[in-house]
Every structure is written in structure tokens, then in C-alpha cells.
Design a protein around this motif. Sequence first.
Motif, short mmCIF file in Angstrom:
data_model
loop_
_atom_site.label_atom_id
_atom_site.label_comp_id
_atom_site.label_asym_id
_atom_site.label_seq_id
_atom_site.Cartn_x
_atom_site.Cartn_y
_atom_site.Cartn_z
N VAL A 164 9.06 12.24 -5.47
CA VAL A 164 8.07 11.22 -5.08
C VAL A 164 8.42 9.88 -5.72
N LEU A 165 8.82 9.90 -6.99
CA LEU A 165 9.21 8.65 -7.65
C LEU A 165 10.49 8.09 -7.04
N ALA A 166 11.42 8.95 -6.64
CA ALA A 166 12.64 8.48 -5.98
C ALA A 166 12.30 7.83 -4.63
N LEU A 167 11.34 8.40 -3.90
CA LEU A 167 10.91 7.79 -2.64
C LEU A 167 10.31 6.41 -2.89
N ALA A 168 9.53 6.27 -3.96
CA ALA A 168 8.96 4.97 -4.30
C ALA A 168 10.08 3.99 -4.65
N TRP A 169 11.08 4.45 -5.37
CA TRP A 169 12.19 3.59 -5.77
C TRP A 169 12.96 3.12 -4.54
N VAL A 170 13.21 4.02 -3.60
CA VAL A 170 13.91 3.65 -2.37
C VAL A 170 13.03 2.74 -1.51
N ARG A 171 11.73 2.98 -1.51
CA ARG A 171 10.79 2.17 -0.73
C ARG A 171 10.87 0.69 -1.12
N ILE A 172 11.09 0.43 -2.40
CA ILE A 172 11.22 -0.96 -2.85
C ILE A 172 12.39 -1.63 -2.14
N ASP A 173 13.54 -0.96 -2.07
CA ASP A 173 14.70 -1.53 -1.39
C ASP A 173 14.48 -1.67 0.10
N LEU A 174 13.88 -0.68 0.72
CA LEU A 174 13.70 -0.72 2.17
C LEU A 174 12.77 -1.85 2.59
N LYS A 175 11.74 -2.08 1.82
CA LYS A 175 10.79 -3.11 2.23
C LYS A 175 11.14 -4.48 1.69
N ALA A 176 11.86 -4.52 0.57
CA ALA A 176 12.10 -5.79 -0.07
C ALA A 176 13.39 -6.46 0.37
N GLU B 185 0.80 -1.21 0.00
CA GLU B 185 0.00 0.00 0.00
C GLU B 185 0.84 1.28 0.00
N PRO B 186 1.90 1.40 0.84
CA PRO B 186 2.69 2.63 0.77
C PRO B 186 3.34 2.85 -0.59
N LEU B 187 3.81 1.80 -1.22
CA LEU B 187 4.42 1.92 -2.53
C LEU B 187 3.38 2.36 -3.56
N ARG B 188 2.23 1.72 -3.54
CA ARG B 188 1.18 2.10 -4.49
C ARG B 188 0.68 3.51 -4.22
N SER B 189 0.66 3.93 -2.96
CA SER B 189 0.26 5.30 -2.63
C SER B 189 1.24 6.31 -3.21
N LEU B 190 2.54 6.02 -3.10
CA LEU B 190 3.54 6.92 -3.68
C LEU B 190 3.40 7.00 -5.19
N LEU B 191 3.18 5.87 -5.83
CA LEU B 191 3.01 5.87 -7.28
C LEU B 191 1.74 6.62 -7.68
N GLY B 192 0.68 6.46 -6.90
CA GLY B 192 -0.57 7.19 -7.18
C GLY B 192 -0.39 8.69 -7.00
N LEU B 193 0.33 9.09 -5.95
CA LEU B 193 0.61 10.51 -5.73
C LEU B 193 1.45 11.08 -6.87
N ALA B 194 2.45 10.33 -7.31
CA ALA B 194 3.28 10.78 -8.43
C ALA B 194 2.44 10.92 -9.69
N ARG B 195 1.50 10.02 -9.88
CA ARG B 195 0.65 10.10 -11.08
C ARG B 195 -0.20 11.36 -11.05
#
Length: 178
Positions: free
Chosen positions: A126-138, A26-36
Motif C-alpha cells: 500500500v505504501l509502495a502504491l502511494a509512492w508510485v501515485r506521487i510520480d503518476l500524478k505529479a 484524495e487518492p494519495l491521502r486515502s492510500l496513506l490512511g489505509l496504510a495507517r
Amino acid sequence: MVKDTATTAPAAPPPTPPAPPPLDDEPLRSLLGLARTLAFLVALVAGLFFLILLALGIFRIAVGGSPASLVAAAYCLIAAAVNYLTWRELPALELLASQRKYGLLKERLIVWTVLGLIFFVVVGVVLALAWVRIDLKAGPYAAAPTGNPPVCLRCGERATLIPEFGRYYCYRCSAYLW
């Protein structure tokens, strides 16, 4: 001489690791939605600035002034186009996130992150935060040629498929891979 006839028992398979934790996308999808949303708004605003600066540049040229605002108008036109394309691409990236294809998502997201940072900083951040979020959670995710078991990016050990969970597991790191 007496030969040792004792045979070594085959190695027992490693125990099944614990179930992987549920993934919260959800946080990742929220960031992508905000960026959109931001990309769409920036595309509109940059398009309006393009029209205003174009009219101003034409007026300045007509009265014998400098055409400097035409350069700014060209930048606004490019920014509007890039943000529109970002807006169009983000649903496909959201789909990759929902399918948990994080390796491919990161590869495609970095391009739009860089373009966002060049043509409007907020969208890029915002997209950079989403990119970093992938590493932090994955943590480590699988990256291997087709047909071979994936390799843990943390230690380099081949991962083992855990059929019950449909995921690869690194026994050396005690972690699931993507």
C-alpha cells in the motif's frame, strides 16, 4: 564602411502559461490512511503472535524441545514495533501530502515502504502504491538547491516562477513543477 546601427529589441518575456490543473490529493491521502489502519492492525496482531510464540517457546524449552519458536517470536516483536512506528509516522506523511511537499514525502515514504515490505507485505505494498501515485500524478517535481530556481527533472531546464499561481513552470516541457 557603414555600420549597422539597428539595435535588437530585448526578448519579450514568454507568455504566461495556463493555470495549473487542480491537484487531487484524495487518492494519495486515502492510500496513506489505509496504510495507517493496516499498520495499526498488523502491530496488534504481530504483538499477539509474539506473546503466543514466546509462551510456546518457553514451554518447548521447559520440556526439552527446540527453541525455534523463539526466533519467530523475535520476528513478530520486531514486526509489531516497526508497524507501530509506521502507524505513528503516517500522520506526518499525510501532512506532507496535504502541503504538497512531494519531494520530501517521497524521500521519507521510501524508508517506511521498504520496512513495510520486510515486516508485513500488505502495508509495504500500500505504501509502495502511494509512492508510485506521487510520480503518476505529479510528473516532474522541483529539485534544486536553496536560492536557485528549481530544475525540471524531465529536461534539466531551469524553471520559471509564475507568481500568479505560486508555482514553477518549465517552458521547454510546458509543464508545472512541484
